[in-house]
Design an enzyme around this catalytic site. Structure first.
Site, PDB file in Angstrom:
ATOM      1  N   LYS A  71       0.785  -1.229   0.000  1.00 31.06           N
ATOM      2  CA  LYS A  71       0.000   0.000   0.000  1.00 31.06           C
ATOM      3  C   LYS A  71       0.824   1.289   0.000  1.00 31.06           C
ATOM      4  CE  LYS A  71      -4.221  -1.785   2.040  1.00 31.06           C
ATOM      5  NZ  LYS A  71      -5.221  -1.543   3.082  1.00 31.06           N
ATOM      6  N   GLY A 134      -4.214   1.436  10.157  1.00 36.69           N
ATOM      7  CA  GLY A 134      -4.386   1.847   8.766  1.00 36.69           C
ATOM      8  C   GLY A 134      -5.797   2.276   8.415  1.00 36.69           C
TER       9      GLY A 134
END
Length: 169
Positions: A71, A134
């Site tokens: 990511k 996250g």
């Protein structure tokens, strides 16, 4: 689902990826929507991420979802990133728009839309977030972009049980 020469490829870039139910979920959605798309899971980590991202253009894929550990690392291989992705420094979705790869952080927007579907509107209101992982960061970033009045974040200290309150906005 019928795969043919017009089928548009999408997928997941993750490591590990074999446990993911994303292909089942997305292919069922494509089928129900009568879309000629196919979604596959690809084992991609930092060692092959650059080549995998290049393959999106090469194979004319419509886009991919990303999971850990990709990511943050993926950002340097993209043409553009959304404002939310810039704030979070994290991308979970890449869209190929005629050879331009744009990265998005969609978790926060999805969370806010799910609230609105339940007639809960947070614009100009104070919100409280539990945790700083996250998903929390994505929600905090999107809430700030959305126009909340204040964001209060609570996280556990390293001394289990002790809570710390952080004021974000």
């Amino acid at each position: 689902m019928k795969i043919n020469s017009s089928t548009i490829l999408t997928g997941l870039f993750a490591s590990p990826c074999r446990h993911s139910i994303s292909p089942i979920m997305h292919n069922e959605a494509f089928n129900k929507l009568n879309l000629n798309y196919a979604y596959l899971a690809f084992e991609v980590d930092k060692n092959n991420l650059k080549d995998a991202v290049n393959s999106i253009k090469t194979l004319n894929m419509r886009g991919v979802n990303l999971s850990m550990p990709n990511k943050k690392e993926v950002i340097k291989y993209l043409d553009e990133i959304s404002e939310a992705a810039e704030l979070t420094q994290s991308v979970n979705t890449i869209v190929n728009d005629n050879g331009i790869l744009k990265g998005y952080s969609t978790d926060g927007e999805g969370f806010i839309k799910s609230l609105e579907e339940e007639n809960i509107f947070i614009k100009d209101k104070n919100i409280t977030i539990l945790g700083t992982g996250g998903a929390s960061i994505a929600i905090i970033s999107q809430a700030a972009l959305y126009g909340v009045k204040g964001i209060y974040v609570f996280k556990r200290d390293t001394n289990w049980g002790e809570q710390k309150k952080l004021l974000i906005i």
